[in-house]
Structure formats: C-alpha cells, structure tokens
Scaffold this motif. Sequence first.
Motif, PDB file in Angstrom:
ATOM      1  N   THR A 134       6.485   7.738  -0.902  1.00  0.00           N
ATOM      2  CA  THR A 134       6.236   7.793  -2.381  1.00  0.00           C
ATOM      3  C   THR A 134       4.718   7.555  -2.511  1.00  0.00           C
ATOM      4  OG1 THR A 134       6.552   5.258  -2.097  1.00  0.00           O
ATOM      5  CG2 THR A 134       8.442   6.671  -2.771  1.00  0.00           C
ATOM      6  N   LYS A 135       4.381   8.204  -3.379  1.00  0.00           N
ATOM      7  CA  LYS A 135       2.820   8.262  -3.901  1.00  0.00           C
ATOM      8  C   LYS A 135       2.706   8.471  -5.053  1.00  0.00           C
ATOM      9  CE  LYS A 135      -1.670  10.477  -2.319  1.00  0.00           C
ATOM     10  NZ  LYS A 135      -2.236  11.270  -1.245  1.00  0.00           N
ATOM     11  N   LEU A 136       1.713   7.692  -5.685  1.00  0.00           N
ATOM     12  CA  LEU A 136       1.138   7.730  -7.163  1.00  0.00           C
ATOM     13  C   LEU A 136      -0.017   8.404  -7.095  1.00  0.00           C
ATOM     14  CD1 LEU A 136       1.319   7.450 -10.050  1.00  0.00           C
ATOM     15  CD2 LEU A 136       0.616   4.916  -9.880  1.00  0.00           C
ATOM     16  N   VAL A 137      -0.510   9.343  -7.845  1.00  0.00           N
ATOM     17  CA  VAL A 137      -1.792  10.026  -7.962  1.00  0.00           C
ATOM     18  C   VAL A 137      -2.075  10.106  -9.518  1.00  0.00           C
ATOM     19  CG1 VAL A 137      -3.171  11.887  -7.723  1.00  0.00           C
ATOM     20  CG2 VAL A 137      -1.533  11.494  -5.853  1.00  0.00           C
ATOM     21  N   TYR A 155       5.243   2.133  -4.146  1.00  0.00           N
ATOM     22  CA  TYR A 155       4.460   3.403  -3.868  1.00  0.00           C
ATOM     23  C   TYR A 155       4.024   2.905  -2.500  1.00  0.00           C
ATOM     24  CZ  TYR A 155       5.249   5.283  -8.460  1.00  0.00           C
ATOM     25  OH  TYR A 155       5.527   5.731  -9.380  1.00  0.00           O
ATOM     26  N   ASP A 156       4.147   4.039  -1.441  1.00  0.00           N
ATOM     27  CA  ASP A 156       3.593   3.809  -0.135  1.00  0.00           C
ATOM     28  C   ASP A 156       1.876   4.206  -0.172  1.00  0.00           C
ATOM     29  OD1 ASP A 156       5.967   3.550   1.321  1.00  0.00           O
ATOM     30  OD2 ASP A 156       6.158   5.589   0.989  1.00  0.00           O
ATOM     31  N   GLU A 157       1.514   4.993  -1.224  1.00  0.00           N
ATOM     32  CA  GLU A 157       0.227   5.409  -1.213  1.00  0.00           C
ATOM     33  C   GLU A 157      -0.335   5.513  -2.868  1.00  0.00           C
ATOM     34  OE1 GLU A 157      -1.099   8.761   1.286  1.00  0.00           O
ATOM     35  OE2 GLU A 157       0.773   8.960   1.608  1.00  0.00           O
ATOM     36  N   GLY A 187      -5.476   3.075  -2.720  1.00  0.00           N
ATOM     37  CA  GLY A 187      -4.862   1.896  -2.370  1.00  0.00           C
ATOM     38  C   GLY A 187      -5.236   0.724  -3.243  1.00  0.00           C
ATOM     39  N   ASP A 188      -5.593  -0.258  -2.846  1.00  0.00           N
ATOM     40  CA  ASP A 188      -6.084  -1.564  -3.195  1.00  0.00           C
ATOM     41  C   ASP A 188      -7.633  -1.555  -3.533  1.00  0.00           C
ATOM     42  OD1 ASP A 188      -3.567  -2.221  -4.139  1.00  0.00           O
ATOM     43  OD2 ASP A 188      -3.515  -3.986  -2.607  1.00  0.00           O
ATOM     44  N   LEU A 219       6.339  12.413  -5.373  1.00  0.00           N
ATOM     45  CA  LEU A 219       4.800  12.415  -5.795  1.00  0.00           C
ATOM     46  C   LEU A 219       4.907  12.245  -7.380  1.00  0.00           C
ATOM     47  CD1 LEU A 219       1.859  13.015  -5.536  1.00  0.00           C
ATOM     48  CD2 LEU A 219       2.298  15.435  -5.556  1.00  0.00           C
ATOM     49  N   SER A 220       4.534  10.939  -7.801  1.00  0.00           N
ATOM     50  CA  SER A 220       4.091  10.859  -9.252  1.00  0.00           C
ATOM     51  C   SER A 220       2.871  11.249  -9.533  1.00  0.00           C
ATOM     52  CB  SER A 220       4.633   9.462  -9.592  1.00  0.00           C
ATOM     53  OG  SER A 220       5.332   9.142 -10.832  1.00  0.00           O
ATOM     54  N   LEU A 221       2.584  12.360 -10.290  1.00  0.00           N
ATOM     55  CA  LEU A 221       1.158  12.751 -10.641  1.00  0.00           C
ATOM     56  C   LEU A 221       1.027  12.596 -12.072  1.00  0.00           C
ATOM     57  CD1 LEU A 221      -1.551  14.212 -10.260  1.00  0.00           C
ATOM     58  CD2 LEU A 221      -0.158  16.418 -10.353  1.00  0.00           C
TER      59      LEU A 221
END
Length: 462
Positions: A134-137, A155-157, A187-188, A219-221
């Motif tokens: 899972t990734k948020l961009v 989210y992993d990324e 990330g943070d 992918l959440s963009l």
Amino acid sequence: MQVDRRSFLGGAGAICAAAVASETHAATAKAKRPNIIFIMADDLGYADLSCTGSHHIRTPAIDSIGAQGVQLRQGYANSSICSPTRTALLTGCYQYRFALGLEEPLSPTAPEGVGVPLAQPTIASVLRDIGYRTKLVGKWHLGDPPKHSPLHHGYDEFFGIVEGAADYFRHHMVIGGKDVGIGLAKGDTPLERNGYLTDLFGDEAVKTIQAPHDKPFFLSLHFNAPHWPWEGREDAAVAQTLGSSYHFNGGNLAKYKEMVEAMDQNVAKILAALDEAGKADNTIIVFTSDNGGERFSETWPFIGVKGELLEGGIRVPLLVRWPGRIAAGSKSEQVMISMDFLPTLLAMAGGDVTRAGTFDGMDLSAHLTGKAAPASRTLYWRFKSNAQAALRDGDWKYLMLGGKEHLFNLAEDERERADHASDAPARVKAMRLQWDSWNAQMLSYPLGSLSEDVREHYADRY
C-alpha cells in the motif's frame, strides 16, 4: 469398520491432493487480485472534466477512465471540504464519528495530536491485510507525523505533502512569505526535491507501477491540484515572491485550466505506464474529487460550491475502470459516496468486508460491475459553517441552509430551485426528525467552534 492400508493411503492421498489443490487455488486467487489505483483531485468541480461538461478544459486521459469503464453521475463527497472527506475515505465511516472529522478543515489550531484512532481499520490496512502493498502519493491532511502519519494508518509507503495545501514549487504552505509546516515528505521525513508538485506526484506513481513486486499494489494518488495557490508549470518565479499560499488575489480561468490539464497529463503517464508494464487489464482505476469545486470551477447543472451542502458543494466526478469486469462506456445512476470506497474496493479485491470491520459505507461492487440495479441510498451531511445540514433519502433531499429549511426532489430538479418545503411540511418534519436521529449518533461539535448565532439556534442539534 476396519480400513486397510491401501484404502488409508488412498484416502490420505486424496486429502493431501485436496489440500494442495485448495492451497493452489488460494495462491492463484491471491495472484489474481487486481491492482488498485485510487486517484483523487482536490477541489475539482463536477463539470471540470470534458466528459462531465467543461466548457474549456480538456481532460482526455481522465475521460478515458470512464469511457473504458463506468461513469457515475451521482457521485458524492462525504463533506463539502477536504479533510472530513479524507477521514471518511480512510475509515469507510461518517467522519463525524471521529474528533478529526469535526475539524472542517483540519488546521494548525486543531487539538494537538488529533487523528483517526490508530486501531481503526482503514482503506489501506484492510487491503494490506489481504496481501496488498500500500502506498499513498500526494496530499495527506489527516494528522501530523510521527503519530498520525500515513505509515501508522495502513500505508507501507508515503510520498507527499502532510498539510492541507502547499505551494507547487516550494512544497510548503507559505504564510507571511515564509515556508511553514512539514511540507513534502517521504515516510515521516521531510524531503527536499525540485519540481512542480503535480508532476512529482505523477512521476512517483509511475515508479510505483513500474517497480517489480510479488504482491498486488494499492496506490492512493491524491493530487493537490487544482487547489490554490494558482500556479502552473511556468510559475516557479511567481512562487518565490508569493506572500501567502491562500492566494485569494490571484488565479483566473486560464490558470485553472492549465492546472487541471497538467493533472490530466500525469494521469496519461500513469495509464501509459500500466500498459507498458502489462498491468492495465488487472488494475482497477478510480477517479474522483474530495469535494465540490471552488471559485474557478464549473458545477453545472448544480448550484453551490465548496463549503456548501448544495449539490455543487458535494457532487463530484466519479469514474471507475476495471477491464473485463466493468463494461466499457457504462453509465450508472448509482448514488455513491466517499466512505463507500473502502468496502467496495475490498470486495472487488476478493476480501471479506464483514470480517474487516464495521463501516457506514456500502459495498457497491455488484452495482459497479452491472450485476445489480442501482440501490436507493440514505445519506447524511452536516457542516458547522452556517449550521448546514442535509439528508438525501432516495430522490428527496432535505437541506438546512442559512437558517432555513428546504426540500427538493432531485429526480425532478437537480438544480435545487423548486423548493417543496412550503407545500410538503409533513415530509420536511419527518426528514428533519430522521436527520436528528442520525445526528444523535455522531460526535457533537465543540460549542467553542460554533459562531454565536449557530450556538444560539442550533447547539442542541449539533
């Protein structure tokens, strides 16, 4: 009954074979889980796409998602403003169940540490639980790292902006001529990178698609376009002299067109990357917006804008593509809202919604894929500014706006001009009581956050 050795071994072999077949089937099912790309624009009005009626903006890439899938004319945002909608999208629940959702929008003056409870299932965590990476961009706007970073909510990324807006070149909110907040982060960790934010987010999405991996991806963009400040790709010099990201004295229709079309060009890059990677046929793509349009938007045929519970403030574009599962060129009158995406996408991915948690959103996977007729919906909204309230029950909409009650039949008058409040007082009263009953289940706004006139007249309802 005695069982001879041959029968025992044969039975054991059958059991083993069945177990292997079951494991193989499970592995195959897992391997076939679709990739998911959820694209959300920021402050994009219902008619800001060429496929939804824009007079001057051209969005061929975004339009193609609907042309190759389904276009829903009755897509809604959970709120008429950004962070409450994002709370509902993340949790699959009405945002008013969480202290974070009462911030309209989340601002630096919000209580310290506010965010979605860490134990709450999210759209990212439920997909990660069934094997997705899972990734948020893009835009987060749901709390500050480290406690409430995307990495702590499934989210992993994460690659994007933490706050609710950012200059497209400086990648921070600008107040008093100075960069403030965390801004762009990976990330943070805050990140320094040159470039126009819309392009940076598109490029990061392409890298995610191209990356080899043995898991399907979610992918959440979340583009920040076309949210202010009003800057196109050629405005880097303007950005350096900008005193405030709010940019209320800037912008125009031409600049807005430029910003939306830059987003469309990045969607085109993403679609091309899917084709080149051979992943297009096994990828669900969603495109929508976080609320209705702002000052340079088109919302025709609806009235109202961001910050209002009129249709123009909450009706948003909604396109979904899934080759082989959703018929190309489909049109749907299904009513769908932001919090529906968690259960719907989880079901489309082969997950068990009932085991994942309890949600206010509805699984509409069968309706999107044409296996079920449109389902009638009952949906509620409220917004503390001007003590607004709304209820849609089937075709009827109850609206409290400006201290007055209104009643509209959206099937007959989606422009909300033919007000039936005076000729149908019994329906108005019934819907008011229905809204009150729902509202009693939600968290109350802190009285200090309400204006004096709202406190005086509506504090008992909010």
